[in-house]
Design a protein around this motif. Structure first.
Motif, PDB file in Angstrom:
ATOM      1  N   PRO A   1      -8.243  -6.019  11.307  1.00 37.56           N
ATOM      2  CA  PRO A   1      -7.036  -5.228  11.034  1.00 37.56           C
ATOM      3  C   PRO A   1      -7.337  -3.943  10.266  1.00 37.56           C
ATOM      4  O   PRO A   1      -6.741  -2.901  10.540  1.00 37.56           O
ATOM      5  CB  PRO A   1      -6.172  -6.182  10.185  1.00 37.56           C
ATOM      6  N   GLN A   2      -8.296  -4.013   9.306  1.00 39.74           N
ATOM      7  CA  GLN A   2      -8.625  -2.790   8.557  1.00 39.74           C
ATOM      8  C   GLN A   2      -9.259  -1.743   9.471  1.00 39.74           C
ATOM      9  O   GLN A   2      -8.924  -0.562   9.410  1.00 39.74           O
ATOM     10  CB  GLN A   2      -9.599  -3.099   7.402  1.00 39.74           C
TER      11      GLN A   2
ATOM     12  N   PHE B   1      -2.017 -10.559   4.889  1.00 37.05           N
ATOM     13  CA  PHE B   1      -2.761  -9.852   5.902  1.00 37.05           C
ATOM     14  C   PHE B   1      -4.259  -9.823   5.591  1.00 37.05           C
ATOM     15  O   PHE B   1      -5.077  -9.815   6.508  1.00 37.05           O
ATOM     16  CB  PHE B   1      -2.217  -8.433   6.067  1.00 37.05           C
ATOM     17  N   SER B   2      -4.630  -9.842   4.312  1.00 33.42           N
ATOM     18  CA  SER B   2      -6.054  -9.908   3.968  1.00 33.42           C
ATOM     19  C   SER B   2      -6.619 -11.254   4.409  1.00 33.42           C
ATOM     20  O   SER B   2      -7.730 -11.335   4.916  1.00 33.42           O
ATOM     21  CB  SER B   2      -6.250  -9.746   2.467  1.00 33.42           C
TER      22      SER B   2
ATOM     23  N   GLU C   1      -7.494 -11.670   8.081  1.00 30.11           N
ATOM     24  CA  GLU C   1      -8.512 -10.794   8.682  1.00 30.11           C
ATOM     25  C   GLU C   1      -9.554 -11.627   9.421  1.00 30.11           C
ATOM     26  O   GLU C   1      -9.843 -11.391  10.579  1.00 30.11           O
ATOM     27  CB  GLU C   1      -9.183  -9.957   7.603  1.00 30.11           C
TER      28      GLU C   1
ATOM     29  N   LEU D   1      -6.975  -4.002  17.756  1.00 31.69           N
ATOM     30  CA  LEU D   1      -6.965  -5.423  17.375  1.00 31.69           C
ATOM     31  C   LEU D   1      -7.339  -6.279  18.569  1.00 31.69           C
ATOM     32  O   LEU D   1      -8.122  -7.228  18.482  1.00 31.69           O
ATOM     33  CB  LEU D   1      -5.550  -5.761  16.918  1.00 31.69           C
TER      34      LEU D   1
ATOM     35  N   MET E   1       2.885  -6.145  13.989  1.00 28.72           N
ATOM     36  CA  MET E   1       2.475  -5.033  13.133  1.00 28.72           C
ATOM     37  C   MET E   1       3.000  -3.710  13.657  1.00 28.72           C
ATOM     38  O   MET E   1       3.414  -2.838  12.902  1.00 28.72           O
ATOM     39  CB  MET E   1       0.948  -4.970  13.058  1.00 28.72           C
TER      40      MET E   1
ATOM     41  N   SER F   1      -1.078  -0.144   2.163  1.00 26.07           N
ATOM     42  CA  SER F   1      -0.333  -1.196   1.454  1.00 26.07           C
ATOM     43  C   SER F   1      -0.539  -2.566   2.124  1.00 26.07           C
ATOM     44  O   SER F   1      -0.663  -3.576   1.454  1.00 26.07           O
ATOM     45  CB  SER F   1       1.166  -0.909   1.469  1.00 26.07           C
ATOM     46  N   LEU F   2      -0.551  -2.570   3.461  1.00 25.65           N
ATOM     47  CA  LEU F   2      -0.612  -3.835   4.185  1.00 25.65           C
ATOM     48  C   LEU F   2      -2.028  -4.422   4.218  1.00 25.65           C
ATOM     49  O   LEU F   2      -2.175  -5.647   4.158  1.00 25.65           O
ATOM     50  CB  LEU F   2      -0.129  -3.632   5.628  1.00 25.65           C
ATOM     51  N   PHE F   3      -3.054  -3.567   4.274  1.00 26.29           N
ATOM     52  CA  PHE F   3      -4.393  -4.087   4.553  1.00 26.29           C
ATOM     53  C   PHE F   3      -5.432  -3.825   3.475  1.00 26.29           C
ATOM     54  O   PHE F   3      -6.585  -4.171   3.648  1.00 26.29           O
ATOM     55  CB  PHE F   3      -4.913  -3.493   5.866  1.00 26.29           C
TER      56      PHE F   3
ATOM     57  N   MET G   1       0.324 -10.830  16.825  1.00 26.55           N
ATOM     58  CA  MET G   1       0.138 -10.173  15.531  1.00 26.55           C
ATOM     59  C   MET G   1       0.173  -8.655  15.686  1.00 26.55           C
ATOM     60  O   MET G   1       0.778  -7.940  14.888  1.00 26.55           O
ATOM     61  CB  MET G   1      -1.191 -10.599  14.916  1.00 26.55           C
ATOM     62  N   GLY G   2      -0.479  -8.169  16.739  1.00 28.59           N
ATOM     63  CA  GLY G   2      -0.493  -6.723  16.973  1.00 28.59           C
ATOM     64  C   GLY G   2       0.898  -6.180  17.220  1.00 28.59           C
ATOM     65  O   GLY G   2       1.278  -5.130  16.689  1.00 28.59           O
ATOM     66  N   THR G   3       1.678  -6.902  18.045  1.00 30.09           N
ATOM     67  CA  THR G   3       3.043  -6.455  18.337  1.00 30.09           C
ATOM     68  C   THR G   3       3.890  -6.473  17.079  1.00 30.09           C
ATOM     69  O   THR G   3       4.674  -5.541  16.830  1.00 30.09           O
ATOM     70  CB  THR G   3       3.687  -7.372  19.401  1.00 30.09           C
TER      71      THR G   3
ATOM     72  N   LEU H   1      -6.111 -15.017  22.304  1.00 30.34           N
ATOM     73  CA  LEU H   1      -5.623 -13.736  22.828  1.00 30.34           C
ATOM     74  C   LEU H   1      -4.137 -13.573  22.558  1.00 30.34           C
ATOM     75  O   LEU H   1      -3.676 -12.519  22.090  1.00 30.34           O
ATOM     76  CB  LEU H   1      -5.912 -13.663  24.336  1.00 30.34           C
TER      77      LEU H   1
ATOM     78  N   LYS I   1      -3.422 -12.823  18.964  1.00 30.93           N
ATOM     79  CA  LYS I   1      -3.754 -11.429  18.621  1.00 30.93           C
ATOM     80  C   LYS I   1      -2.651 -10.501  19.121  1.00 30.93           C
ATOM     81  O   LYS I   1      -2.256  -9.563  18.428  1.00 30.93           O
ATOM     82  CB  LYS I   1      -5.085 -11.011  19.248  1.00 30.93           C
ATOM     83  N   ILE I   2      -2.167 -10.759  20.342  1.00 32.73           N
ATOM     84  CA  ILE I   2      -1.103  -9.916  20.900  1.00 32.73           C
ATOM     85  C   ILE I   2       0.146 -10.029  20.027  1.00 32.73           C
ATOM     86  O   ILE I   2       0.813  -9.034  19.726  1.00 32.73           O
ATOM     87  CB  ILE I   2      -0.800 -10.295  22.369  1.00 32.73           C
TER      88      ILE I   2
ATOM     89  N   THR J   1      -8.193 -13.292  12.424  1.00 35.10           N
ATOM     90  CA  THR J   1      -7.956 -12.379  13.535  1.00 35.10           C
ATOM     91  C   THR J   1      -9.232 -12.096  14.297  1.00 35.10           C
ATOM     92  O   THR J   1      -9.247 -12.078  15.525  1.00 35.10           O
ATOM     93  CB  THR J   1      -7.383 -11.052  13.025  1.00 35.10           C
ATOM     94  N   THR J   2     -10.330 -11.881  13.546  1.00 36.69           N
ATOM     95  CA  THR J   2     -11.550 -11.469  14.230  1.00 36.69           C
ATOM     96  C   THR J   2     -12.294 -12.659  14.823  1.00 36.69           C
ATOM     97  O   THR J   2     -12.959 -12.518  15.836  1.00 36.69           O
ATOM     98  CB  THR J   2     -12.498 -10.728  13.264  1.00 36.69           C
TER      99      THR J   2
ATOM    100  N   MET K   1       0.705  -8.432   1.537  1.00 37.64           N
ATOM    101  CA  MET K   1      -0.613  -7.803   1.533  1.00 37.64           C
ATOM    102  C   MET K   1      -1.693  -8.864   1.489  1.00 37.64           C
ATOM    103  O   MET K   1      -2.679  -8.799   2.228  1.00 37.64           O
ATOM    104  CB  MET K   1      -0.772  -6.910   0.301  1.00 37.64           C
TER     105      MET K   1
ATOM    106  N   PHE L   1      -3.560   0.950  16.974  1.00 35.31           N
ATOM    107  CA  PHE L   1      -3.828  -0.206  16.100  1.00 35.31           C
ATOM    108  C   PHE L   1      -3.761  -1.497  16.900  1.00 35.31           C
ATOM    109  O   PHE L   1      -4.646  -2.355  16.830  1.00 35.31           O
ATOM    110  CB  PHE L   1      -2.817  -0.237  14.943  1.00 35.31           C
ATOM    111  N   PHE L   2      -2.692  -1.621  17.684  1.00 34.00           N
ATOM    112  CA  PHE L   2      -2.476  -2.828  18.506  1.00 34.00           C
ATOM    113  C   PHE L   2      -3.636  -3.029  19.472  1.00 34.00           C
ATOM    114  O   PHE L   2      -4.198  -4.119  19.580  1.00 34.00           O
ATOM    115  CB  PHE L   2      -1.142  -2.670  19.264  1.00 34.00           C
TER     116      PHE L   2
END
Lengths: 374, 133
Positions: free
Chosen positions: A133-134, B4-5, B8, A127, B27, A371-373, B23-25, B17, B20-21, B11-12, B1, A123-124
């Motif tokens: 994220p989805q 995080f929506s 999205e 991203l 998560m 749940s999260l996404f 947020m990824g860490t 960078l 993103k790192i 994030t994209t 929830m 996942f990481f």
């Protein structure tokens, strides 16, 4: 794409890579990509296309067009889109699974949890590679090594990636005996691999019957989005362990799961069209899938090493790799590697504990990601 | 929830960078921790269940239960043969007795209260003078 279908046929029939799913998937790919056949039209499930037809915002299926113009695979795909097939497959899996080794040694659930490291690592990285994220969650779930879970999550979060993710998930499940052993040998010493574990205790029938009820209540209350998968898994297991519904157990673990496997495979394969599969993203997904499996094995083995230290040498770290829930292949790999180090070492039943725990772990991880996404 | 929506698109399209790192860490740690916590809760539930079942079994086994002895079934007893009324065929009598025993043992002898049986007499009944019906 017809060429891709032929490659998948080769892998399924000649190389025997998870043929139960890969063969119907391959045929679904073939059917969906024959020009003029009109057996599938994925636009009927595309939110942008549905909105352009005048449906309200948030409508998932263009019902009118599906009924009037839908092809065979469009109708069969409803079982995937509405989340019916994967929980029914889990019902059959539950009816076939013996949770006894896990109940005899509940700490194997920790190994099942540790092996889900692959999901979150992929996942990481996804991203980081530019996926949303989805999409990253859908790619990460490949690391759970659980086809129905991967399909259930992907159809919710990133249905446009369903084809490549399903193909990657089932192909890598067949490659578990190739991917895992080098990682297991790298992370363990010969002394650790030679550890002989003591015999597991007998598990009473009362424990086997109460277990699925408790798991369903606890998981459903805490992670409601995991209820369809975990609930059906435990229902199937309760059928098996209660001993009073032999007919239902036989049907769930036999004919029913076979029928659903065919329908699921063909309809998932039908989502792999040229526009969704022949992209650079597919190569990224394939690479991330291998990384997910690898890190899942790393997580399980490292947790096994920790348990080896804490128990002062009573736990063989090799059983940690079985937390990757490719049942029973991952358990067999642990057993074979254990026998290579010590020919008198029989790790299979000990490895089955983390193996079936991984099924629960990957379903819980999927519930968390949904749940999260969602 | 909802958070995080909303992130999205960020994030994209907009995240750097390092963002993103981060947020990824975050998560990775959050998701992995929740899986671990859930399975630890399951371990506690399973351990408590196993201990309860074991304690219940010990309690049941420690209670003295006397099982009443089942009366022995006496299938084969000497039959009183009345010489002037029935056939003097001991083989036939033995076969009849065995057939009765087999029938009764399959139906009743499984019950702990089944008392057994004795064949006391076999007698030929006089023929009906009006014929068979």
């Amino acid at each position: 794409m017809i060429g891709v279908a032929c490659v998948l046929f080769f892998l399924a029939i000649v190389k025997k890579f998870e043929p139960l799913l890969l063969l119907p998937i391959a045929f679904g790919v073939l059917l969906a990509n024959i020009p003029g056949a009109n057996i599938v039209n994925m636009d009927l499930f595309n939110p942008a296309f549905i909105k352009s037809l005048g449906y309200p915002e948030g409508t998932l299926i263009a019902y009118r067009e599906l009924i009037s113009h839908g092809g065979l695979l469009d109708l069969l795909y409803l079982g995937v889109k509405l989340g019916i097939y994967p929980p029914l497959i889990f019902l059959g899996i539950g009816a076939m699974t013996d949770f006894g080794p896990m109940l005899a040694s509940p700490r194997s659930l920790l190994l099942g949890a540790a092996a889900q490291l692959g999901i979150f690592t992929a996942f990481f990285l996804a991203l980081f590679l530019g996926f949303s994220p989805q999409e990253a969650a859908s790619i990460g779930i490949i690391g759970g090594a659980d086809g129905p879970t991967a399909i259930f999550l992907t159809k919710t979060l990133a249905p446009h990636l369903l084809g490549p993710i399903a193909i990657a998930a089932y192909s890598y499940m067949a490659l578990v005996p190739v991917i895992q052993p080098p990682i297991m040998n790298l992370l363990t010493t010969k002394k650790e691999r030679m550890v002989v574990m003591s015999q597991l205790r007998e598990v009473s029938k009362v424990e086997r019957v109460v277990f699925p009820i408790i798991v369903t209540i606890v998981v459903s209350l805490l992670i409601p989005d995991a209820t369809p998968l975990v609930g059906m898994l435990m229902l199937g297991n309760l059928f098996r362990e209660s001993g009073v519904v032999e007919r239902l157990t036989k049907t769930a673990s036999g004919d029913m799961i076979n029928v659903i496997t065919i329908l699921l495979g063909v309809s998932v394969g039908a989502t792999a069209t040229g526009s969704t599969f022949l992209k650079f993203e597919t190569i990224k997904i394939i690479i991330l899938g291998v990384i997910a499996f690898g890190f899942g094995t790393v997580g399980g083995v490292l947790c096994g090493k920790l348990m080896y230290i804490v128990t002062k040498g009573k736990v063989n770290p090799l059983i940690g790799s079985a937390g990757v829930s490719a049942v029973p292949m991952a358990a067999r790999v642990s057993h074979v590697e254990g026998m290579k180090a010590n020919p008198n070492n029989y790790l299979l039943m000990h490895a089955m504990g983390p193996n079936v725990a991984g099924v629960i772990g990957s379903a819980i991880a999927a519930g968390i990601l949904i749940s999260l996404f969602k | 929830m909802i958070y995080f929506s909303m992130v999205e698109e960020w994030t994209t399209r907009f995240a750097t960078l390092s963002e993103k790192i981060f947020m990824g860490t975050a998560m990775l740690l959050v998701g992995f921790s929740i899986v671990f916590i859930m399975l630890v809760i399951l371990i506690i539930c399973i351990t408590l269940m196993s201990k309860s079942v074991t304690a219940l079994h010990k309690k049941i086994n420690s209670t003295d239960i006397t099982i009443p002895k089942v009366k022995e079934i006496n299938h084969v007893t000497p039959v009183k043969i009345v010489h002037d009324t029935i056939l003097e065929d001991h083989t036939l009598v033995a076969v009849i007795t065995a057939a009765i025993a087999a029938l009764l043992s399959s139906e009743s002898a499984k019950s702990p209260t089944y008392p057994g049986f004795k064949v006391r007499e076999i007698r030929r009944v006089k023929e009906n003078t009006f014929g068979n019906h």
